[in-house]
Design an enzyme around this catalytic site. Sequence first.
Site, PDB file in Angstrom:
ATOM      1  N   ASP A  76      -5.404  -4.495  12.045  1.00 60.37           N
ATOM      2  CA  ASP A  76      -4.691  -3.217  11.899  1.00 60.37           C
ATOM      3  C   ASP A  76      -3.202  -3.445  11.635  1.00 60.37           C
ATOM      4  O   ASP A  76      -2.619  -4.424  12.092  1.00 60.37           O
ATOM      5  CB  ASP A  76      -4.888  -2.379  13.172  1.00 60.37           C
ATOM      6  CG  ASP A  76      -4.542  -0.913  12.953  1.00 60.37           C
ATOM      7  OD1 ASP A  76      -4.529  -0.473  11.788  1.00 60.37           O
ATOM      8  OD2 ASP A  76      -4.262  -0.210  13.941  1.00 60.37           O
ATOM      9  N   HIS A 131      -2.369  -3.827   2.256  1.00 63.35           N
ATOM     10  CA  HIS A 131      -3.762  -4.295   2.263  1.00 63.35           C
ATOM     11  C   HIS A 131      -3.888  -5.619   1.509  1.00 63.35           C
ATOM     12  O   HIS A 131      -4.633  -6.497   1.923  1.00 63.35           O
ATOM     13  CB  HIS A 131      -4.689  -3.232   1.649  1.00 63.35           C
ATOM     14  CG  HIS A 131      -4.716  -1.947   2.430  1.00 63.35           C
ATOM     15  ND1 HIS A 131      -4.835  -1.910   3.799  1.00 63.35           N
ATOM     16  CD2 HIS A 131      -4.630  -0.642   2.036  1.00 63.35           C
ATOM     17  CE1 HIS A 131      -4.831  -0.653   4.212  1.00 63.35           C
ATOM     18  NE2 HIS A 131      -4.695   0.134   3.161  1.00 63.35           N
ATOM     19  N   LEU A 145     -18.936 -21.774   9.785  1.00 58.77           N
ATOM     20  CA  LEU A 145     -18.573 -20.506  10.426  1.00 58.77           C
ATOM     21  C   LEU A 145     -19.449 -19.350   9.922  1.00 58.77           C
ATOM     22  O   LEU A 145     -19.664 -19.204   8.718  1.00 58.77           O
ATOM     23  CB  LEU A 145     -17.097 -20.195  10.097  1.00 58.77           C
ATOM     24  CG  LEU A 145     -16.580 -18.818  10.531  1.00 58.77           C
ATOM     25  CD1 LEU A 145     -16.407 -18.752  12.045  1.00 58.77           C
ATOM     26  CD2 LEU A 145     -15.252 -18.497   9.834  1.00 58.77           C
TER      27      LEU A 145
HETATM   28  C1  IPE Z   1      -9.562   0.428  12.542  1.00 55.88           C
HETATM   29  O1  IPE Z   1      -8.263   0.695  12.143  1.00 55.88           O
HETATM   30  C2  IPE Z   1     -10.421   0.087  11.364  1.00 55.88           C
HETATM   31  C3  IPE Z   1     -10.061  -1.119  10.617  1.00 55.88           C
HETATM   32  C4  IPE Z   1      -9.139  -1.998  10.932  1.00 55.88           C
HETATM   33  C5  IPE Z   1     -10.832  -1.353   9.432  1.00 55.88           C
HETATM   34  P1  IPE Z   1      -7.733   2.196  11.933  1.00 55.88           P
HETATM   35  O2  IPE Z   1      -6.314   2.074  11.558  1.00 55.88           O
HETATM   36  O3  IPE Z   1      -8.626   2.920  10.997  1.00 55.88           O
HETATM   37  O4  IPE Z   1      -7.905   2.796  13.398  1.00 55.88           O
HETATM   38  P2  IPE Z   1      -7.319   4.139  14.036  1.00 55.88           P
HETATM   39  O5  IPE Z   1      -7.711   5.257  13.141  1.00 55.88           O
HETATM   40  O6  IPE Z   1      -5.845   3.977  14.112  1.00 55.88           O
HETATM   41  O7  IPE Z   1      -7.931   4.218  15.391  1.00 55.88           O
HETATM   42  C1  IPE Z   2      -5.874  -1.651   8.675  1.00 53.71           C
HETATM   43  O1  IPE Z   2      -4.547  -1.310   8.427  1.00 53.71           O
HETATM   44  C2  IPE Z   2      -6.679  -1.759   7.406  1.00 53.71           C
HETATM   45  C3  IPE Z   2      -7.713  -0.720   7.233  1.00 53.71           C
HETATM   46  C4  IPE Z   2      -8.002   0.224   8.073  1.00 53.71           C
HETATM   47  C5  IPE Z   2      -8.475  -0.793   6.008  1.00 53.71           C
HETATM   48  P1  IPE Z   2      -4.099   0.222   8.346  1.00 53.71           P
HETATM   49  O2  IPE Z   2      -4.215   0.675   6.941  1.00 53.71           O
HETATM   50  O3  IPE Z   2      -4.835   1.032   9.338  1.00 53.71           O
HETATM   51  O4  IPE Z   2      -2.575   0.094   8.757  1.00 53.71           O
HETATM   52  P2  IPE Z   2      -1.740   1.131   9.615  1.00 53.71           P
HETATM   53  O5  IPE Z   2      -2.439   1.288  10.930  1.00 53.71           O
HETATM   54  O6  IPE Z   2      -1.672   2.403   8.832  1.00 53.71           O
HETATM   55  O7  IPE Z   2      -0.405   0.455   9.755  1.00 53.71           O
HETATM   56 MG    MG Z   3      -4.435   1.547  11.273  1.00 54.49          MG
END
Ligand code: IPE
Ligand code: IPE
Ligand code: MG
Length: 255
Positions: free
Chosen positions: A25, A42, A136
């Site tokens: 995240d 990303h 792995l």
């Molecule tokens: C969780 O992250 C899903 C992934 C990392 C793919 P999110 O950014 O979607 O989670 P929330 O919505 O903040 O809980």
């Molecule tokens: C996690 O990073 C990646 C996915 C959920 C695909 P985020 O896109 O949720 O990044 P933040 O939380 O907005 O910083």
């Molecule tokens: Mg996020």
Amino acid sequence: MSITNIDIKKNQNNELPHHVVIVMDGNGRWAKKRLLPRTAGHHAGVKTTRKIVEQCVARKIQALTIFAFSSENWRRPEQEVSSLMELFVSALQTEVKSLHEQQVRVRFIGDVSAFSNKLQEMIVQTMQLTGSNSGLQLNIAVNYGGRWDIAQACKKITEKVQRGELRSENIDAQIVSEHVCLAELPEPDLFIRTGGEQRISNFLIWQMAYTELYFTDLLWPDFDQQAFDEALIWFAGRQRRFGKTGEQIEQSGHG
Ligand code: IPE
Ligand code: IPE
Ligand code: MG
């Protein structure tokens, strides 16, 4: 600090995790801090994923499960969803060869039927290509949700009952465990979430009943091999009690 410097005497469980799961995240916030579009975050995140997979291979960890796209991520703006789909395709195109060379066995978990035919084909090809690798075990969770997982397990169990292969009075936690995703692997022992949020966000909710939870404020693109080793060192210092007392664990020689 590196993993080779761990003071073994200070260790409680004195071992590496067998199965690490990661909520990657913070990509969006990483990009925002740099005044870049979220997509750039990303892309940067894919590089981190590559390095952490290499680190798991180097550390001889049995399994790594990464959350790439949750069943709730469809709620994001259409443009972000479609650029994430494009990124999955391009990341598979660029990464699979090297994963295969590293003997990584790649699997996908989640409801992939929602993806484009092209992506579904690539998923099948990747699993076929790497299916007999002995290194792995890398599980990529896409369109995955822990509640979906439990529901699909219930469906399979009910079908067995209907076919007369299983009696409903024999359904217990063990049976459910055998029907959720990743049943063939040891349950996750270490969960890592980057990005500062302290929540599970519908990841492996059944499988993580006894997982050690590690949170770091580092955003996923900033998470590196040293940060991963720090999580391993933190894990080595946990005393895993599984309901017993600390004294029982110490007496059995695992303290
Ligand atoms: C969780 O992250 C899903 C992934 C990392 C793919 P999110 O950014 O979607 O989670 P929330 O919505 O903040 O809980
Ligand atoms: C996690 O990073 C990646 C996915 C959920 C695909 P985020 O896109 O949720 O990044 P933040 O939380 O907005 O910083
Ligand atoms: Mg996020």
